[in-house]
Design a protein around this motif. Structure first.
Motif, mmCIF file in Angstrom:
data_model
loop_
_atom_site.group_PDB
_atom_site.id
_atom_site.type_symbol
_atom_site.label_atom_id
_atom_site.label_comp_id
_atom_site.label_asym_id
_atom_site.label_seq_id
_atom_site.Cartn_x
_atom_site.Cartn_y
_atom_site.Cartn_z
ATOM 1 N N GLU A 63 23.000 -10.363 -50.288
ATOM 2 C CA GLU A 63 22.349 -11.856 -50.052
ATOM 3 C C GLU A 63 22.982 -12.301 -48.721
ATOM 4 O OE1 GLU A 63 24.279 -14.833 -52.584
ATOM 5 O OE2 GLU A 63 25.532 -13.411 -53.282
ATOM 6 N N THR A 64 22.675 -13.173 -48.280
ATOM 7 C CA THR A 64 22.882 -13.833 -46.736
ATOM 8 C C THR A 64 23.198 -15.160 -47.039
ATOM 9 O OG1 THR A 64 21.418 -12.424 -45.634
ATOM 10 C CG2 THR A 64 22.191 -14.189 -44.345
ATOM 11 N N ARG A 65 24.250 -15.943 -46.780
ATOM 12 C CA ARG A 65 24.872 -17.035 -46.614
ATOM 13 C C ARG A 65 25.437 -17.707 -45.465
ATOM 14 N NH1 ARG A 65 28.719 -17.241 -50.761
ATOM 15 N NH2 ARG A 65 28.074 -15.160 -51.480
ATOM 16 N N LYS A 66 25.172 -18.554 -45.144
ATOM 17 C CA LYS A 66 26.119 -19.111 -43.826
ATOM 18 C C LYS A 66 26.238 -18.151 -42.776
ATOM 19 C CE LYS A 66 28.327 -22.647 -46.586
ATOM 20 N NZ LYS A 66 29.561 -23.099 -47.224
ATOM 21 N N GLY A 67 25.243 -17.309 -42.452
ATOM 22 C CA GLY A 67 25.323 -16.344 -41.226
ATOM 23 C C GLY A 67 26.014 -15.183 -41.558
ATOM 24 N N VAL A 68 26.422 -15.055 -43.202
ATOM 25 C CA VAL A 68 26.917 -13.577 -43.162
ATOM 26 C C VAL A 68 26.195 -12.999 -44.310
ATOM 27 C CG1 VAL A 68 29.093 -12.437 -44.406
ATOM 28 C CG2 VAL A 68 29.381 -14.709 -43.041
#
Ligand code: SF4
Length: 215
Positions: A63-68
């Motif tokens: 998954e991707t969250r806040k640019g990570v």
């Protein structure tokens, strides 16, 4: 510990070992040889908890969250290091491509640097595969629900490389070190198979008998 058969063996002649073997070795070299050379395995409540935790981590989708970007169960293989295995999680900072290994642990931080060595070995694998410098990772502890940052200092890297070399020598030798009964044994899932008290007693009986042997 060095097997005379291995004297003169170069790093390239040694087998590739798994990331998990490093932690087993740091805990107890005999445990490492029993598991990885003799394929002995026994589950106690501690290993069962650890496996359940890793199953939960492994089952998550990337998954991707806040640019990570969070990638789970990342397979790594580093030929020069002689190491392969699976990293619980690799975080990737999308703006820079910087990688950050994360290892999930059942218990709480330990006084000995076993977990840090395993994490540093993961970083060394990623460095060999990507040619990127990885200066930091993290350990996440289930018992304390706490994430601890780990800096990959020169000292930790050196200690990790030494352990990798020692494990490769041990597993190439095919030998299993003698037991050394101490407080670690109470938490060891292999205590029934290992019988450290019995074998230590056998050794001391043999030693005493040897003193009275006719020369
Ligand atoms: S019981 Fe003790 S000596 Fe035997 S493998 Fe486990 S920690 Fe090592």
């Amino acid at each position: 510990m060095q097997n005379p058969l291995l004297a003169g063996a170069g790093e390239r002649d040694l087998p590739t070992v798994s990331l998990s073997s490093l932690q087993h070795y740091a805990f107890c070299p005999r445990q490492c040889a029993l598991i990885h050379n003799e394929q002995a395995w026994a589950e106690n409540y501690l290993t069962a908890q650890g496996q359940a935790l890793h199953r939960r981590v492994d089952s998550g989708e990337p998954e991707t969250r806040k640019g990570v970007r969070f990638e789970r169960s990342v397979h790594v293989s580093a030929e020069r290091l002689g190491l392969s295995g699976v990293i619980d999680m690799v975080e990737c900072e999308l703006s820079t491509g910087q990688l950050y290994p994360v290892e999930y642990k059942r218990g709480k931080p330990k006084p000995e640097p076993f977990d840090e060595i395993q994490l540093c070995a993961q970083a060394l694998c990623l460095e060999e595969m990507t040619e990127q410098t990885i200066s930091e990772g993290a350990l996440w502890y289930m018992q304390t629900r706490h994430r601890v940052s780990v800096a990959f200092t020169d000292a930790l890297r050196e200690q990790t490389l030494t352990i990798i070399h020692q494990v490769r020598i041990l597993l190439a030798s095919g030998q299993t070190p003698s037991p050394n009964y101490d407080k670690r044994c109470k938490a060891c899932s292999l205590i029934e198979l290992c019988q450290p008290k019995l074998l230590e007693k056998d050794r001391s009986v043999g030693y005493v008998a040897g003193l009275f042997d006719d020369k």
